[in-house]
Write a protein that holds these residues in place. Sequence first.
Motif, PDB file in Angstrom:
ATOM      1  N   GLU A 177      -1.310  50.849  95.165  1.00 53.10           N
ATOM      2  CA  GLU A 177      -0.335  50.978  93.988  1.00 53.10           C
ATOM      3  C   GLU A 177      -0.922  50.291  92.694  1.00 53.10           C
ATOM      4  OE1 GLU A 177       2.907  48.836  95.573  1.00 53.10           O
ATOM      5  OE2 GLU A 177       3.665  50.353  96.590  1.00 53.10           O
ATOM      6  N   LYS A 178      -1.762  49.345  93.011  1.00 47.57           N
ATOM      7  CA  LYS A 178      -2.441  48.581  91.808  1.00 47.57           C
ATOM      8  C   LYS A 178      -3.579  49.646  91.110  1.00 47.57           C
ATOM      9  CE  LYS A 178      -1.717  43.572  92.685  1.00 47.57           C
ATOM     10  NZ  LYS A 178      -2.496  42.577  93.074  1.00 47.57           N
ATOM     11  N   ILE A 179      -4.144  50.343  92.062  1.00 48.92           N
ATOM     12  CA  ILE A 179      -5.162  51.382  91.491  1.00 48.92           C
ATOM     13  C   ILE A 179      -4.491  52.528  90.877  1.00 48.92           C
ATOM     14  CG2 ILE A 179      -6.869  53.078  92.436  1.00 48.92           C
ATOM     15  CD1 ILE A 179      -7.631  51.037  94.649  1.00 48.92           C
ATOM     16  N   LEU A 180      -3.364  52.896  91.424  1.00 49.71           N
ATOM     17  CA  LEU A 180      -2.827  54.032  90.619  1.00 49.71           C
ATOM     18  C   LEU A 180      -2.334  53.589  89.468  1.00 49.71           C
ATOM     19  CD1 LEU A 180      -0.645  55.539  93.688  1.00 49.71           C
ATOM     20  CD2 LEU A 180      -2.572  56.541  92.430  1.00 49.71           C
ATOM     21  N   ASP A 187       0.252  46.435 104.725  1.00 49.65           N
ATOM     22  CA  ASP A 187       0.941  46.026 103.506  1.00 49.65           C
ATOM     23  C   ASP A 187      -0.025  45.945 102.283  1.00 49.65           C
ATOM     24  OD1 ASP A 187       3.215  46.578 104.840  1.00 49.65           O
ATOM     25  OD2 ASP A 187       3.479  44.605 105.213  1.00 49.65           O
ATOM     26  N   TYR A 188      -1.179  45.115 102.726  1.00 47.05           N
ATOM     27  CA  TYR A 188      -2.001  44.691 101.680  1.00 47.05           C
ATOM     28  C   TYR A 188      -2.716  46.164 101.274  1.00 47.05           C
ATOM     29  CZ  TYR A 188      -5.963  42.400  99.499  1.00 47.05           C
ATOM     30  OH  TYR A 188      -6.800  41.887  98.578  1.00 47.05           O
ATOM     31  N   GLY A 189      -3.141  46.966 102.009  1.00 50.01           N
ATOM     32  CA  GLY A 189      -3.591  48.542 101.658  1.00 50.01           C
ATOM     33  C   GLY A 189      -2.924  48.901 100.610  1.00 50.01           C
ATOM     34  N   LYS A 190      -1.449  49.173 101.082  1.00 49.26           N
ATOM     35  CA  LYS A 190      -0.666  49.882 100.254  1.00 49.26           C
ATOM     36  C   LYS A 190      -0.460  49.178  98.962  1.00 49.26           C
ATOM     37  CE  LYS A 190       2.337  51.697 103.645  1.00 49.26           C
ATOM     38  NZ  LYS A 190       3.533  51.743 104.642  1.00 49.26           N
TER      39      LYS A 190
END
Length: 227
Positions: free
Chosen positions: A188-191, A181-184
């Motif tokens: 999303e923040k990077i996108l 979940d932390y990786g996802k």
Amino acid sequence: MAPSSQQPTTRGSDPSSKTADIRNDEIPSTNELMQIANKSLQTGALFGGIGMVVGAGSGIVRSAPPTLFALVAGLQWFALGSTYIASRSLLWHAWGGEENLSPSDTVKASGIAGGVSGMVGAMFRGPRNIIPGILFFGTVGAGTSYLSQQFKSDPNNNDVKSKSSWLDSRWSPLKRLSDQDYGKMLEEKILRIDAEISIIDENIAALRASTDVSAQSNDGNTTDNGR
């Protein structure tokens, strides 16, 4: 008479017999002795500092010289802490190492080490206190080790800790995140950041284009006025 054939008897595997098979009769090496001495001195210094504070307070309460009480108590506590760690470490080495000891052997080693430290500490108070010191500190060492072993071997401790966390409550505004979940969330923040950067680049390009157009129009106006 025919010789009676005796079959070898097989015994069940006993955890205590496994520990007896790996007992180490060799003297610790110089490096091992240095590590034991270093750890013992560090523990003794910690206990000595606590003893000095307790001794100074006891001297003040009894209207006695606090310095003298602090020194005596510091030496006594230093002897208790250092001899306990040294005795227990030597027993662990003689019995095959801490990782090879059974829980009962760990309790025995702690009890014996507590008795040794109690004997050394009781010497500061006179010969009459040696036997009570051995019994008291031996019991304390064995009892503390036994409780520690019971706590470590209880499989419900980890479940209780995880369930008792306030993050797992349904009323908590926060949520426990797994690694996935932390990786996802990071993806999303990077996108989002990439999208915002592309929008900013487009705005910069549009501003440059409008600036160039306005500059060209100004140049055209100046040439017409010159004619």
